[in-house]
Design a protein around this motif. Sequence first.
Motif, PDB file in Angstrom:
ATOM      1  N   SER A  76       0.838  -1.196   0.000  1.00 22.15           N
ATOM      2  CA  SER A  76       0.000   0.000   0.000  1.00 22.15           C
ATOM      3  C   SER A  76       0.875   1.248   0.000  1.00 22.15           C
ATOM      4  N   VAL A  77       0.281   2.351  -0.459  1.00 29.74           N
ATOM      5  CA  VAL A  77       1.006   3.617  -0.604  1.00 29.74           C
ATOM      6  C   VAL A  77       0.219   4.724   0.081  1.00 29.74           C
ATOM      7  N   ALA A  78       0.820   5.351   1.079  1.00 30.81           N
ATOM      8  CA  ALA A  78       0.210   6.526   1.702  1.00 30.81           C
ATOM      9  C   ALA A  78       0.397   7.727   0.783  1.00 30.81           C
ATOM     10  N   VAL A  79      -0.628   8.565   0.699  1.00 28.95           N
ATOM     11  CA  VAL A  79      -0.558   9.742  -0.173  1.00 28.95           C
ATOM     12  C   VAL A  79      -0.700  11.013   0.654  1.00 28.95           C
ATOM     13  N   HIS A  80      -0.241  12.107   0.069  1.00 27.20           N
ATOM     14  CA  HIS A  80      -0.222  13.415   0.735  1.00 27.20           C
ATOM     15  C   HIS A  80      -0.983  14.391  -0.152  1.00 27.20           C
ATOM     16  N   ILE A  81      -1.944  15.076   0.443  1.00 23.43           N
ATOM     17  CA  ILE A  81      -2.755  16.031  -0.303  1.00 23.43           C
ATOM     18  C   ILE A  81      -2.427  17.435   0.188  1.00 23.43           C
ATOM     19  N   PRO A  82      -2.096  18.385  -0.694  1.00 25.37           N
ATOM     20  CA  PRO A  82      -2.342  18.374  -2.147  1.00 25.37           C
ATOM     21  C   PRO A  82      -1.204  17.834  -3.008  1.00 25.37           C
ATOM     22  N   TRP A  83      -0.106  17.352  -2.429  1.00 22.58           N
ATOM     23  CA  TRP A  83       1.024  16.922  -3.252  1.00 22.58           C
ATOM     24  C   TRP A  83       0.627  15.833  -4.254  1.00 22.58           C
ATOM     25  N   ASP A  84      -0.310  14.972  -3.857  1.00 18.18           N
ATOM     26  CA  ASP A  84      -0.705  13.852  -4.720  1.00 18.18           C
ATOM     27  C   ASP A  84      -2.116  14.014  -5.281  1.00 18.18           C
ATOM     28  N   LYS A  85      -2.607  15.217  -5.276  1.00 17.33           N
ATOM     29  CA  LYS A  85      -3.955  15.452  -5.795  1.00 17.33           C
ATOM     30  C   LYS A  85      -3.947  15.403  -7.323  1.00 17.33           C
ATOM     31  N   VAL A  86      -4.911  14.693  -7.888  1.00 15.71           N
ATOM     32  CA  VAL A  86      -5.050  14.586  -9.341  1.00 15.71           C
ATOM     33  C   VAL A  86      -6.492  14.885  -9.706  1.00 15.71           C
ATOM     34  N   GLU A  87      -6.701  15.222 -10.973  1.00 12.51           N
ATOM     35  CA  GLU A  87      -8.066  15.527 -11.419  1.00 12.51           C
ATOM     36  C   GLU A  87      -8.956  14.296 -11.391  1.00 12.51           C
ATOM     37  N   ASN A  88      -8.407  13.160 -11.780  1.00 10.15           N
ATOM     38  CA  ASN A  88      -9.200  11.940 -11.874  1.00 10.15           C
ATOM     39  C   ASN A  88      -8.753  10.964 -10.789  1.00 10.15           C
ATOM     40  N   LEU A  89      -9.451  10.967  -9.667  1.00 17.30           N
ATOM     41  CA  LEU A  89      -9.090  10.093  -8.562  1.00 17.30           C
ATOM     42  C   LEU A  89      -9.314   8.626  -8.900  1.00 17.30           C
ATOM     43  N   ASP A  90     -10.336   8.359  -9.693  1.00 13.11           N
ATOM     44  CA  ASP A  90     -10.595   6.973 -10.092  1.00 13.11           C
ATOM     45  C   ASP A  90      -9.412   6.408 -10.878  1.00 13.11           C
ATOM     46  N   GLU A  91      -8.809   7.244 -11.716  1.00 14.66           N
ATOM     47  CA  GLU A  91      -7.669   6.805 -12.505  1.00 14.66           C
ATOM     48  C   GLU A  91      -6.487   6.455 -11.587  1.00 14.66           C
ATOM     49  N   LEU A  92      -6.284   7.258 -10.530  1.00 15.20           N
ATOM     50  CA  LEU A  92      -5.192   6.982  -9.601  1.00 15.20           C
ATOM     51  C   LEU A  92      -5.435   5.664  -8.871  1.00 15.20           C
TER      52      LEU A  92
END
Length: 400
Positions: A76-92
Amino acid sequence: MTAGYDLIAETLAARGDDIGRVEAALRAQEIEVPSWAFGNSGTRFAVFSQPGAPRDPFEKLADAAEVNRLTGTARSVAVHIPWDKVENLDELRERAAELGLRIGAVNPNLFQEAEYKLGSLCNPDPGVRRRAVAHVQECIEIATRLGSNAISLWLADGSNYPGQDSLRSRRRRLLESLREVYGALDAEIELLVEYKFYEPAFYATDLADWGSALLVCQELGDRAKVLVDLGHHAHGVNIEQIVSLLDSAGRLGGFHFNDRKYGDDDLIVGSIDPYQLFRIFFELIDIGALEGGVRLTIDQSHNVEAKIEAMIQTVLNLQEAYAKALLVDRVALERAQDAGDVLAANRILVDGYNSDVRPVCAKVRADLGASADPIATFRKDGYAARIADERLHGQAAAWI
């Protein structure tokens, strides 16, 4: 290596134990890697660029997948917002699944904006507090979309000088803000509350230690738990005792694993004090915390070392510390403890730490379809050279 494996198996069999138990536990171990550790980072003085640094969250996932491919347990990968914010969350989310990964804890950023100079959730300005709460609520929505079950919250809030702000008022604001955050949690999401006794605040940090974090969690509800960062304590603090105390209160939520020599150094896990890491895993096994879903997240900052290889080294250190703790003869240890035999009890524990578990860990990784020798495989496969060529252009991700 085969001889080393056989020796461990024979030792366990001689005391009526089975190496299969150890292997099964190691196969089930789950380690969460942080997306931010793959981007460029540095010290408070400078950020150091490295060839092949990822340019977006998708490339961070690719690097994390390489770590998991070689180690077998970094799923698993922890993410940081907004550093890892993308337009399409489903794609991520879908990309993570394609790589054999899932999204771990979502980490709101409440320390980088200029408005947070005097704090975020504790700021004297109600407008700033509203913005901070709204950001965490947005992160909760993102976590739901990404399939995450945890919000991991670290606050830089505090004050630098006596009299700068009312300590009681800051506590009141903190609880008011966190109650709003907690009320927005989905039923499947936990709030992990981290603490830090100094930096960037140097007089009074609003969440300074495990006790202050525990009190906040108890005010909020059952899904608020404490997150223990190994670098966020004064020198000499007994972290494994904190682990036991938080578990007894039902509030041990997880870890940010790293190592330190002086301050919050965020060094490779087990690089300075591997014995402490072993002791923590011994305690986690003793209280059954790993079966209970306690989150094992890495949080380190690779400033001068190669990032992916450093992450692999950290995962190996976590695997080996866990394996050593699994080998402790607990029956003999309890017998010595009950008899008040201080030296025998200590020797039994140290015997587990001194075990050469590399053959067992190598076999388990191979059984998982990973690499028996991940570092050698990584260097031979040329992944680092390939991404250095592929990522020549564009803006590399960085933590500031």
